[in-house]
Design a protein around this motif. Structure first.
Motif, PDB file in Angstrom:
ATOM      1  N   ARG A  13       0.834  -1.212   0.000  1.00  0.00           N
ATOM      2  CA  ARG A  13       0.000   0.000   0.000  1.00  0.00           C
ATOM      3  C   ARG A  13       0.865   1.257   0.000  1.00  0.00           C
ATOM      4  O   ARG A  13       0.613   2.206  -0.752  1.00  0.00           O
ATOM      5  CB  ARG A  13      -0.917  -0.019   1.217  1.00  0.00           C
ATOM      6  N   ALA A  14       1.910   1.261   0.819  1.00  0.00           N
ATOM      7  CA  ALA A  14       2.780   2.431   0.903  1.00  0.00           C
ATOM      8  C   ALA A  14       3.519   2.681  -0.404  1.00  0.00           C
ATOM      9  O   ALA A  14       3.810   3.823  -0.759  1.00  0.00           O
ATOM     10  CB  ALA A  14       3.781   2.260   2.048  1.00  0.00           C
ATOM     11  N   ASP A  15       3.808   1.608  -1.144  1.00  0.00           N
ATOM     12  CA  ASP A  15       4.528   1.738  -2.412  1.00  0.00           C
ATOM     13  C   ASP A  15       3.605   1.938  -3.604  1.00  0.00           C
ATOM     14  O   ASP A  15       4.063   2.013  -4.741  1.00  0.00           O
ATOM     15  CB  ASP A  15       5.383   0.486  -2.652  1.00  0.00           C
ATOM     16  N   ASP A  44       3.119   4.167   7.623  1.00  0.00           N
ATOM     17  CA  ASP A  44       3.271   5.271   6.667  1.00  0.00           C
ATOM     18  C   ASP A  44       4.255   6.313   7.184  1.00  0.00           C
ATOM     19  O   ASP A  44       5.042   6.877   6.414  1.00  0.00           O
ATOM     20  CB  ASP A  44       1.909   5.918   6.391  1.00  0.00           C
ATOM     21  N   ALA A  45       4.210   6.591   8.495  1.00  0.00           N
ATOM     22  CA  ALA A  45       5.139   7.571   9.068  1.00  0.00           C
ATOM     23  C   ALA A  45       6.578   7.072   8.977  1.00  0.00           C
ATOM     24  O   ALA A  45       7.504   7.851   8.687  1.00  0.00           O
ATOM     25  CB  ALA A  45       4.764   7.849  10.524  1.00  0.00           C
ATOM     26  N   THR A  46       6.777   5.780   9.215  1.00  0.00           N
ATOM     27  CA  THR A  46       8.120   5.213   9.117  1.00  0.00           C
ATOM     28  C   THR A  46       8.642   5.293   7.691  1.00  0.00           C
ATOM     29  O   THR A  46       9.804   5.659   7.459  1.00  0.00           O
ATOM     30  CB  THR A  46       8.112   3.750   9.587  1.00  0.00           C
ATOM     31  N   VAL A  47       7.783   4.950   6.732  1.00  0.00           N
ATOM     32  CA  VAL A  47       8.186   5.010   5.320  1.00  0.00           C
ATOM     33  C   VAL A  47       8.512   6.446   4.919  1.00  0.00           C
ATOM     34  O   VAL A  47       9.498   6.707   4.218  1.00  0.00           O
ATOM     35  CB  VAL A  47       7.081   4.420   4.427  1.00  0.00           C
ATOM     36  N   HIS A  48       7.680   7.396   5.361  1.00  0.00           N
ATOM     37  CA  HIS A  48       7.915   8.800   5.023  1.00  0.00           C
ATOM     38  C   HIS A  48       9.260   9.276   5.591  1.00  0.00           C
ATOM     39  O   HIS A  48      10.034   9.963   4.891  1.00  0.00           O
ATOM     40  CB  HIS A  48       6.784   9.662   5.581  1.00  0.00           C
TER      41      HIS A  48
END
Length: 274
Positions: A13-15, A44-48
């Motif tokens: 989802r994040a990608d 999502d916060a970690t990915v950002h």
């Protein structure tokens, strides 16, 4: 979708790799499950934060002015090529192989090494690009894509688009959806009942997937046109899944299952009528 399904699909989802149907199912679940919503927000916060960190200026270095010439000399020496022509005559020389032209594009000084690569990274790309472009392991790439497709189908609860044990129902379903007719065989007598079929995408084009069962284990058979002559079956393992690949009569066959290797080997023999 269950909570476990949601957690497994957070990275996709994040990608931006979720299909429309899976995105809708995930959104519906997140609207009613606060635990999964919190997990998604945290993910999502970690990915950002990771993406922002990778853009930090400190990770990039300005390449020295003579890097382009040094890389060209290193590549030419490795490949046994003659030294490059002087700049006054270089424009009249032959274009060279495709990977040489790509190398020239990457390190043309007027572009300022503008792909955002540091000096060390660019040198590694330049020295390796000839090998990568010239001899890609297409079988390994396809095996990776098919494994990812198989896992997505299981996690997304979209194992079949047409649910039927009748090959006379499954085979016509593909008409008009793909530009070839996959052979569909009833293998129930060999211990692999037909469950149905679906469409998936491998190497950027739609592919027929025939879904069978072995006890409680799904066995997917990906069938698509493949160039080249007939080949003997080859077994490989990808992320714990067993895959069998072979070509016959202009078609490529990829069987995959989470069962043991002897199961996929028996399935291959059943498909081939051995």
């Amino acid at each position: 979708m269950s909570c476990d399904d949601i957690r497994a699909l957070l990275a996709a989802r994040a990608d931006g790799e979720l299909g429309a149907a899976d995105s809708l199912r995930m959104d519906a679940h997140l609207a009613t499950c606060s635990a999964c919503t919190d997990a998604a927000v945290q993910h999502d916060a970690t990915v950002h934060a990771l993406r922002q960190g990778l853009r930090a200026p400190g990770l990039y270095a300005k390449a020295p002015a003579d890097l382009a010439a040094r890389v060209r000399l290193a590549v030419q020496a490795e490949a046994g090529m003659r030294p490059a022509l002087p700049s006054a005559t270089r424009g009249r020389s032959a274009a060279g192989s495709p990977w040489q032209r790509l190398l020239g594009w990457l390190i043309t000084p007027s572009r300022g090494l503008g792909l955002g690569l540091g000096a060390g990274a660019l040198a590694a790309v330049a020295l390796g690009v000839g090998v990568f472009v010239g001899r890609p392991d297409t079988v390994a790439l396809t095996a990776h894509d098919i494994t990812a497709s198989h896992v997505r189908a299981l996690l997304g609860a979209r194992e079949t688009d047409v649910l039927s044990s009748d090959r006379h129902t499954v085979k016509p379903w593909f008409n008009g959806r793909i530009d070839y007719a996959p052979p569909v065989t009833d293998l129930a007598a060999r211990g692999f009942p037909l469950i149905g079929g679906r469409l998936d995408y491998i190497d950027g084009r739609p592919v027929a997937v025939l879904v069978y069962r072995s006890a409680q284990h799904p066995v997917d058979l990906y069938v698509r046109p493949e160039a080249g002559g007939d080949t003997d079956p080859a077994l490989r393992t990808e992320r714990g899944y067993q895959l069998m690949h072979w070509r016959s009569a202009g078609m490529g066959y990829w069987a995959i299952t989470d069962a043991s290797a002897d199961v996929v080997q028996a399935f291959e023999r059943a498909v081939r009528g051995n």
